[in-house]
Design a protein around this motif. Structure first.
Motif, PDB file in Angstrom:
ATOM      1  N   SER A 137       1.052   7.613   2.052  1.00 45.80           N
ATOM      2  CA  SER A 137       2.005   7.460   0.947  1.00 45.80           C
ATOM      3  C   SER A 137       2.165   5.986   0.580  1.00 45.80           C
ATOM      4  CB  SER A 137       3.364   8.061   1.316  1.00 45.80           C
ATOM      5  OG  SER A 137       3.992   7.329   2.362  1.00 45.80           O
ATOM      6  N   TYR A 138       2.098   5.103   1.585  1.00 47.90           N
ATOM      7  CA  TYR A 138       2.239   3.679   1.285  1.00 47.90           C
ATOM      8  C   TYR A 138       1.011   3.160   0.541  1.00 47.90           C
ATOM      9  CZ  TYR A 138       3.512  -1.194   1.628  1.00 47.90           C
ATOM     10  OH  TYR A 138       3.844  -2.481   1.306  1.00 47.90           O
ATOM     11  N   GLY A 139      -0.162   3.641   0.918  1.00 50.84           N
ATOM     12  CA  GLY A 139      -1.366   3.278   0.187  1.00 50.84           C
ATOM     13  C   GLY A 139      -1.292   3.729  -1.262  1.00 50.84           C
ATOM     14  N   CYS A 140      -0.747   4.923  -1.474  1.00 52.43           N
ATOM     15  CA  CYS A 140      -0.549   5.447  -2.828  1.00 52.43           C
ATOM     16  C   CYS A 140       0.430   4.569  -3.599  1.00 52.43           C
ATOM     17  CB  CYS A 140      -0.046   6.883  -2.735  1.00 52.43           C
ATOM     18  SG  CYS A 140       0.076   7.733  -4.314  1.00 52.43           S
ATOM     19  N   TYR A 141       1.497   4.160  -2.923  1.00 57.41           N
ATOM     20  CA  TYR A 141       2.493   3.271  -3.543  1.00 57.41           C
ATOM     21  C   TYR A 141       1.867   1.943  -3.970  1.00 57.41           C
ATOM     22  CZ  TYR A 141       5.883  -0.536  -3.473  1.00 57.41           C
ATOM     23  OH  TYR A 141       6.566  -1.679  -3.773  1.00 57.41           O
ATOM     24  N   LEU A 142       0.996   1.385  -3.140  1.00 53.55           N
ATOM     25  CA  LEU A 142       0.344   0.118  -3.474  1.00 53.55           C
ATOM     26  C   LEU A 142      -0.463   0.230  -4.765  1.00 53.55           C
ATOM     27  CD1 LEU A 142      -0.964  -1.268  -0.051  1.00 53.55           C
ATOM     28  CD2 LEU A 142       0.881  -2.172  -1.455  1.00 53.55           C
ATOM     29  N   ALA A 143      -1.004   1.416  -5.016  1.00 52.14           N
ATOM     30  CA  ALA A 143      -1.847   1.606  -6.197  1.00 52.14           C
ATOM     31  C   ALA A 143      -1.036   1.871  -7.463  1.00 52.14           C
ATOM     32  CB  ALA A 143      -2.823   2.756  -5.959  1.00 52.14           C
ATOM     33  N   LYS A 148       9.387  -3.170  -6.559  1.00 50.40           N
ATOM     34  CA  LYS A 148       8.914  -4.163  -5.609  1.00 50.40           C
ATOM     35  C   LYS A 148       9.743  -4.152  -4.321  1.00 50.40           C
ATOM     36  CE  LYS A 148       5.750  -5.611  -8.423  1.00 50.40           C
ATOM     37  NZ  LYS A 148       4.321  -5.314  -8.139  1.00 50.40           N
ATOM     38  N   VAL A 149       9.061  -4.316  -3.202  1.00 51.53           N
ATOM     39  CA  VAL A 149       9.742  -4.404  -1.916  1.00 51.53           C
ATOM     40  C   VAL A 149      10.204  -5.848  -1.702  1.00 51.53           C
ATOM     41  CG1 VAL A 149       9.526  -4.109   0.589  1.00 51.53           C
ATOM     42  CG2 VAL A 149       8.284  -2.582  -0.964  1.00 51.53           C
ATOM     43  N   ASN A 151      11.104  -9.291   0.151  1.00 57.07           N
ATOM     44  CA  ASN A 151      10.440  -9.997   1.253  1.00 57.07           C
ATOM     45  C   ASN A 151      11.179  -9.833   2.579  1.00 57.07           C
ATOM     46  OD1 ASN A 151       8.372 -10.937  -0.404  1.00 57.07           O
ATOM     47  ND2 ASN A 151       9.479 -12.816  -0.939  1.00 57.07           N
ATOM     48  N   THR A 152      12.514  -9.726   2.497  1.00 56.10           N
ATOM     49  CA  THR A 152      13.290  -9.552   3.735  1.00 56.10           C
ATOM     50  C   THR A 152      12.938  -8.224   4.415  1.00 56.10           C
ATOM     51  OG1 THR A 152      15.097  -8.665   2.354  1.00 56.10           O
ATOM     52  CG2 THR A 152      15.244 -10.981   3.041  1.00 56.10           C
ATOM     53  N   TRP A 153      12.676  -7.190   3.600  1.00 54.96           N
ATOM     54  CA  TRP A 153      12.297  -5.893   4.163  1.00 54.96           C
ATOM     55  C   TRP A 153      10.906  -5.958   4.776  1.00 54.96           C
ATOM     56  CZ3 TRP A 153      15.402  -2.256   5.579  1.00 54.96           C
ATOM     57  CH2 TRP A 153      16.615  -2.078   4.904  1.00 54.96           C
ATOM     58  N   TYR A 154       9.996  -6.712   4.146  1.00 50.74           N
ATOM     59  CA  TYR A 154       8.660  -6.899   4.698  1.00 50.74           C
ATOM     60  C   TYR A 154       8.734  -7.629   6.037  1.00 50.74           C
ATOM     61  CZ  TYR A 154       5.778  -5.253   0.811  1.00 50.74           C
ATOM     62  OH  TYR A 154       5.140  -4.476  -0.117  1.00 50.74           O
ATOM     63  N   LEU A 155       9.606  -8.638   6.112  1.00 44.08           N
ATOM     64  CA  LEU A 155       9.768  -9.386   7.354  1.00 44.08           C
ATOM     65  C   LEU A 155      10.316  -8.478   8.454  1.00 44.08           C
ATOM     66  CD1 LEU A 155       9.662 -12.105   8.830  1.00 44.08           C
ATOM     67  CD2 LEU A 155      11.997 -12.553   8.007  1.00 44.08           C
ATOM     68  N   PHE A 156      11.321  -7.679   8.099  1.00 44.54           N
ATOM     69  CA  PHE A 156      11.908  -6.726   9.054  1.00 44.54           C
ATOM     70  C   PHE A 156      10.846  -5.722   9.516  1.00 44.54           C
ATOM     71  CE2 PHE A 156      13.878  -2.553   9.766  1.00 44.54           C
ATOM     72  CZ  PHE A 156      14.720  -2.861  10.825  1.00 44.54           C
ATOM     73  N   SER A 157      10.040  -5.229   8.574  1.00 42.69           N
ATOM     74  CA  SER A 157       8.990  -4.265   8.893  1.00 42.69           C
ATOM     75  C   SER A 157       7.968  -4.876   9.845  1.00 42.69           C
ATOM     76  CB  SER A 157       8.296  -3.808   7.600  1.00 42.69           C
ATOM     77  OG  SER A 157       7.198  -2.970   7.875  1.00 42.69           O
ATOM     78  N   PHE A 158       7.532  -6.099   9.536  1.00 41.69           N
ATOM     79  CA  PHE A 158       6.525  -6.768  10.356  1.00 41.69           C
ATOM     80  C   PHE A 158       7.035  -6.995  11.781  1.00 41.69           C
ATOM     81  CE2 PHE A 158       4.593 -10.597  12.127  1.00 41.69           C
ATOM     82  CZ  PHE A 158       3.249 -10.323  11.975  1.00 41.69           C
ATOM     83  N   ILE A 159       8.265  -7.500  11.901  1.00 47.46           N
ATOM     84  CA  ILE A 159       8.826  -7.791  13.234  1.00 47.46           C
ATOM     85  C   ILE A 159       8.992  -6.508  14.048  1.00 47.46           C
ATOM     86  CG2 ILE A 159      10.882  -8.611  14.454  1.00 47.46           C
ATOM     87  CD1 ILE A 159      11.234 -10.671  12.208  1.00 47.46           C
ATOM     88  N   THR A 160       9.491  -5.447  13.383  1.00 51.37           N
ATOM     89  CA  THR A 160       9.686  -4.161  14.067  1.00 51.37           C
ATOM     90  C   THR A 160       8.361  -3.614  14.581  1.00 51.37           C
ATOM     91  OG1 THR A 160      11.579  -3.654  12.629  1.00 51.37           O
ATOM     92  CG2 THR A 160      10.584  -1.817  13.846  1.00 51.37           C
ATOM     93  N   PRO A 194       3.132  -5.101   5.610  1.00 50.87           N
ATOM     94  CA  PRO A 194       3.302  -6.421   4.967  1.00 50.87           C
ATOM     95  C   PRO A 194       1.980  -7.182   4.818  1.00 50.87           C
ATOM     96  CG  PRO A 194       4.962  -6.072   6.665  1.00 50.87           C
ATOM     97  CD  PRO A 194       3.957  -4.982   6.823  1.00 50.87           C
ATOM     98  N   ILE A 195       1.097  -7.060   5.827  1.00 49.36           N
ATOM     99  CA  ILE A 195      -0.193  -7.756   5.778  1.00 49.36           C
ATOM    100  C   ILE A 195      -1.033  -7.240   4.614  1.00 49.36           C
ATOM    101  CG2 ILE A 195      -2.344  -8.194   7.039  1.00 49.36           C
ATOM    102  CD1 ILE A 195      -0.717  -7.886   9.638  1.00 49.36           C
ATOM    103  N   ILE A 196      -1.113  -5.911   4.484  1.00 53.04           N
ATOM    104  CA  ILE A 196      -1.898  -5.305   3.406  1.00 53.04           C
ATOM    105  C   ILE A 196      -1.295  -5.661   2.044  1.00 53.04           C
ATOM    106  CG2 ILE A 196      -2.644  -3.115   2.395  1.00 53.04           C
ATOM    107  CD1 ILE A 196      -4.094  -3.880   4.952  1.00 53.04           C
ATOM    108  N   SER A 197       0.029  -5.662   1.966  1.00 54.91           N
ATOM    109  CA  SER A 197       0.699  -5.978   0.701  1.00 54.91           C
ATOM    110  C   SER A 197       0.378  -7.395   0.243  1.00 54.91           C
ATOM    111  CB  SER A 197       2.211  -5.807   0.854  1.00 54.91           C
ATOM    112  OG  SER A 197       2.527  -4.476   1.188  1.00 54.91           O
ATOM    113  N   ILE A 198       0.357  -8.341   1.189  1.00 53.16           N
ATOM    114  CA  ILE A 198       0.019  -9.729   0.850  1.00 53.16           C
ATOM    115  C   ILE A 198      -1.415  -9.819   0.354  1.00 53.16           C
ATOM    116  CG2 ILE A 198      -0.359 -12.028   1.824  1.00 53.16           C
ATOM    117  CD1 ILE A 198       2.035 -11.462   3.682  1.00 53.16           C
ATOM    118  N   LEU A 199      -2.328  -9.110   1.026  1.00 55.17           N
ATOM    119  CA  LEU A 199      -3.737  -9.116   0.613  1.00 55.17           C
ATOM    120  C   LEU A 199      -3.910  -8.580  -0.800  1.00 55.17           C
ATOM    121  CD1 LEU A 199      -5.546  -7.918   3.879  1.00 55.17           C
ATOM    122  CD2 LEU A 199      -5.614 -10.184   2.868  1.00 55.17           C
TER     123      LEU A 199
END
Length: 282
Positions: A137-143, A148-149, A151-160, A194-199
């Motif tokens: 579902s996240y891959g679908c969302y990226l497309a 927009k998500v 950045n604080t949520w991306y940071l929280f996601s990455f750390i978790t 978060p890594i894929i989103s940045i790419l």
């Protein structure tokens, strides 16, 4: 990739997605190359075991449905399920955007809880695609996603996700819920998202070679499935680890590409013949 394919082929409703020709096309795309590799696997197995080889027709059918043997055998049955489940995922994300990803994250977690509560065995678990609906579902969302998500949520996601991987990989902690495939569970996705989103957002990944490799990915996977089971033992006599890796990657990608270009011609011919019989537009 599937979301982009939907847009490219003007699949605008769930009814369009479940048209017989659209489903048939995708099933054949996975089944034909897998069938070829499956036959090769059985021939190698026969040559290895000789007179001890004994499998009935039902054994062959069972093996085929569970993706053959050896590492990665789960992939074919998972992708066939994906063909039928993906339209629902796509149109939920299309309607609810980022909230749809949250919905599938919750559903994924519920599936994991039920799996543990009802003592599902690992063999069954590995053959079901429901443990992947969050990342799909996240891959679908990226497309196709528009919201927009932050950045604080991306940071929280990455750390978790990072802390989860540290705990399950480097401590003796045994998770209660994620008891199978702990390193590649939905919580691992929190580290990857978060890594894929940045790419996707910061780097231009448009490249002809990468696009060809993307289309041939399933064929490359099937080739390496056999390679690392049998022929892949040969390069490991190379002492230099870097050269060893280059040899493995080069053989798998080159052979996989050749396999792709050969079998894709066969698939197109089969589809044209099938569509002409059924009077579908190819």
């Amino acid at each position: 990739m599937y979301a982009v394919s939907y847009k490219k082929n003007n699949i605008n409703s769930i009814c369009d997605a479940y048209l017989a020709k659209n489903i048939t096309n995708k099933i054949l795309r996975f089944t034909i190359p897998f069938s070829i590799i499956f036959i090769i696997e059985q021939i190698i197995y026969f040559l290895q075991n000789g007179q001890q080889y004994s499998r009935s027709v039902l054994d062959f059918i069972h093996l085929f449905l569970i993706g053959g043997t050896w590492s990665g055998s789960y992939y074919y049955p998972v992708m066939i399920q994906f063909v039928f489940v993906y339209p629902v995922i796509f149109f939920i994300i299309k309607k609810h955007d980022l909230k749809g990803v949250l919905i599938y994250g919750i559903l994924n977690l519920v599936f994991e809880i039920l799996k543990s509560a009802y003592f599902m065995n690992e063999e069954c678990y590995r053959l079901l695609m429901f443990c992947y609906i969050f990342v799909i579902s996240y891959g679908c969302y990226l497309a196709i996603g528009k919201v927009k998500v932050k950045n604080t949520w991306y940071l929280f996601s990455f750390i978790t996700g990072f802390l989860y991987l540290i705990i399950v990989c480097y401590t003796k902690h045994n998770p209660i819920i994620i008891i199978f495939w702990t390193h590649t569970s939905l919580f691992s996705g929190l580290y990857v998202f978060p890594i894929i989103s940045i790419l996707f957002s910061k780097i231009n990944l448009r490249c002809g070679l990468l696009e060809i490799l993307g289309r041939a990915l399933f064929d490359i996977f099937l080739v390496q499935k056999v390679y690392f089971t049998y022929i892949g033992l040969i390069p490991f006599s190379i002492n230099n680890r870097f050269i060893q890796i280059l040899v493995n990657i080069s053989i798998c990608i080159t052979t996989g590409l050749v396999f792709y270009f050969i079998e894709v011609i066969a698939v197109k011919r089969i589809l044209k013949s099938l569509y002409s019989i059924l009077e579908w537009n190819y």
